[in-house]
Design an enzyme around this catalytic site. Structure first.
Site, PDB file in Angstrom:
ATOM      1  CG  HIS A  82      -3.909   6.196   9.682  1.00 20.30           C
ATOM      2  ND1 HIS A  82      -3.086   5.551   8.640  1.00 20.30           N
ATOM      3  CD2 HIS A  82      -2.979   6.583  10.483  1.00 20.30           C
ATOM      4  CE1 HIS A  82      -1.808   5.909   8.866  1.00 20.30           C
ATOM      5  NE2 HIS A  82      -1.764   6.540  10.027  1.00 20.30           N
ATOM      6  CG  HIS A 120      -7.164   2.160   7.374  1.00 27.14           C
ATOM      7  ND1 HIS A 120      -6.616   1.903   8.561  1.00 27.14           N
ATOM      8  CD2 HIS A 120      -6.486   3.039   6.694  1.00 27.14           C
ATOM      9  CE1 HIS A 120      -5.604   2.633   8.435  1.00 27.14           C
ATOM     10  NE2 HIS A 120      -5.357   3.402   7.402  1.00 27.14           N
ATOM     11  CG  ASP A 136      -1.658   2.098   6.267  1.00 29.45           C
ATOM     12  OD1 ASP A 136      -2.020   1.876   5.044  1.00 29.45           O
ATOM     13  OD2 ASP A 136      -2.212   3.060   6.853  1.00 29.45           O
ATOM     14  CG  MET A 170      -1.485   9.783   8.548  1.00 29.77           C
ATOM     15  SD  MET A 170      -1.574   9.059   7.037  1.00 29.77           S
ATOM     16  CE  MET A 170      -3.286   8.768   6.895  1.00 29.77           C
ATOM     17  CG  ASP A 216      -5.564   6.199   5.191  1.00 30.27           C
ATOM     18  OD1 ASP A 216      -4.868   5.772   6.303  1.00 30.27           O
ATOM     19  OD2 ASP A 216      -6.118   5.437   4.509  1.00 30.27           O
ATOM     20  CB  SER A 227      -6.912   2.565   2.823  1.00 30.66           C
ATOM     21  OG  SER A 227      -6.917   3.919   2.620  1.00 30.66           O
ATOM     22  CG  MET A 263       2.666   4.904   8.735  1.00 34.14           C
ATOM     23  SD  MET A 263       1.246   4.380   7.847  1.00 34.14           S
ATOM     24  CE  MET A 263       1.558   4.727   6.109  1.00 34.14           C
ATOM     25  CG  MET A 319      -3.872  12.099   5.056  1.00 34.94           C
ATOM     26  SD  MET A 319      -3.577  11.672   3.271  1.00 34.94           S
ATOM     27  CE  MET A 319      -3.113   9.869   3.436  1.00 34.94           C
ATOM     28  N   GLY A 358      -1.744   6.974  -1.143  1.00 34.78           N
ATOM     29  CA  GLY A 358      -1.897   5.593  -1.529  1.00 34.78           C
ATOM     30  C   GLY A 358      -1.099   5.042  -2.798  1.00 34.78           C
ATOM     31  CB  SER A 417      -3.626   0.825  -4.687  1.00 31.98           C
ATOM     32  OG  SER A 417      -2.453   0.663  -4.024  1.00 31.98           O
TER      33      SER A 417
HETATM   34  C1  DX5 Z   1      -1.124   6.280   3.412  1.00 29.17           C
HETATM   35  C2  DX5 Z   1      -2.148   5.720   3.913  1.00 29.17           C
HETATM   36  C3  DX5 Z   1      -2.743   4.272   3.635  1.00 29.17           C
HETATM   37  C4  DX5 Z   1      -2.955   4.034   2.154  1.00 29.17           C
HETATM   38  C5  DX5 Z   1      -2.729   2.925   1.852  1.00 29.17           C
HETATM   39  O1  DX5 Z   1      -0.517   7.381   4.173  1.00 29.17           O
HETATM   40  O2  DX5 Z   1      -2.167   5.556   5.470  1.00 29.17           O
HETATM   41  O3  DX5 Z   1      -3.672   3.924   4.395  1.00 29.17           O
HETATM   42  O4  DX5 Z   1      -4.200   4.584   1.819  1.00 29.17           O
HETATM   43  O5  DX5 Z   1      -2.994   2.721   0.595  1.00 29.17           O
HETATM   44  P1  DX5 Z   1      -1.844   1.672  -0.110  1.00 29.17           P
HETATM   45  O6  DX5 Z   1      -2.454   0.050   0.023  1.00 29.17           O
HETATM   46  O7  DX5 Z   1      -2.432   1.827  -1.896  1.00 29.17           O
HETATM   47  O8  DX5 Z   1      -0.510   1.675   0.030  1.00 29.17           O
HETATM   48 ZN    ZN Z   2      -3.724   4.437   6.455  1.00 24.81          ZN
END
Ligand code: DX5
Ligand code: ZN
Length: 218
Positions: free
Chosen positions: A67, A34, A176, A69, A36, A9, A138, A38, A145, A199
């Site tokens: 993805h 990936h 994820d 959101m 994200d 991600s 999820m 938002m 993250g 991360s």
């Molecule tokens: C959270 C995201 C994830 C996030 C994952 O809302 O959808 O893709 O970046 O990060 P880690 O692996 O650090 O939990």
């Molecule tokens: Zn994600």
């Protein structure tokens, strides 16, 4: 040996030097990028949108796994297709007419995914399962993250794999949130065949090595 699809991600990448991190991923064993998206409404955070996806597409050597959101994601299906998305995942909780939204995503040629928040029961997907390519479980509350993996997700993955065995054996089950080298094996054992890691990859001393480890769960 099971082939795990590993999707780092980019939310945890270095936005001051994104090109460097993308080039690192291009040289790694990562399968998808990936991304994200938002909107500050569906989740309490705002990330980035189409312009950045377009720039990433120009240099990314792997499919873009987007993805969303965001509320009412059906408004932006064509925009993300035009920006270069290869897989488009919407949230079950954000779609009033999920079947129509999935048809529209597939109509563009993209693969279609549905994501579930931690509190959403997998059995709600029973009627959409035959029509989709991917389910994203999820394993943290979406928005940030670096959060801790929610253990209950393992039960959901197992239940979903049992459902998919009956109605969609080719379904990709992606997980994820909070995935790292301490828990990836149990996630795969529960039935996942695709992992997202933010991360764990970008905060690692050797991201390419971490990707290699996460891909080899058996
Ligand atoms: C959270 C995201 C994830 C996030 C994952 O809302 O959808 O893709 O970046 O990060 P880690 O692996 O650090 O939990
Ligand atoms: Zn994600």
């Amino acid at each position: 040996m099971k082939n795990i699809i590993l999707a780092p991600s980019l939310l945890s990448a270095d936005f001051n030097n994104l090109q460097k991190d993308i080039e690192m991923l291009n040289e790694s064993e990562a399968d998808w990028f990936h991304l994200d998206i938002m909107d500050g409404v569906f989740v309490p955070n705002i990330s980035f949108g189409m312009p950045l996806v377009k720039h990433i597409k120009k240099i990314a050597a792997r499919p873009l796994d987007v993805h969303l959101m965001i509320v009412k994601p059906e408004r932006y299906i064509k925009d993300f297709y035009d920006a270069g998305a290869d897989i488009l995942t919407v949230h079950y909780e954000a779609c009033l007419h999920l079947n129509r939204t999935i048809e529209e995503i597939k109509g563009t040629g993209m693969k279609a995914g549905v994501s579930l928040n931690p509190h959403t029961n997998v059995h709600l997907l029973e009627d959409i399962l035959p029509y989709i390519d991917l389910v994203l479980i999820m394993s943290v509350n979406p928005g940030f993250g670096g959060q801790k993996f929610i253990k209950q997700s393992l039960k959901k993955i197992m239940e979903l794999r049992a459902m998919a065995d009956i109605s969609n054996p080719l379904l990709t089950i992606q997980v994820d949130g909070g995935i790292d080298t301490s828990n990836y094996k149990e996630v795969v054992k529960a039935g996942a065949n695709a992992l997202v890691a933010g991360s764990a990859v970008f905060n690692s001393d050797d991201p390419k090595k971490t990707i290699e480890i996460l891909k080899n769960a058996y």
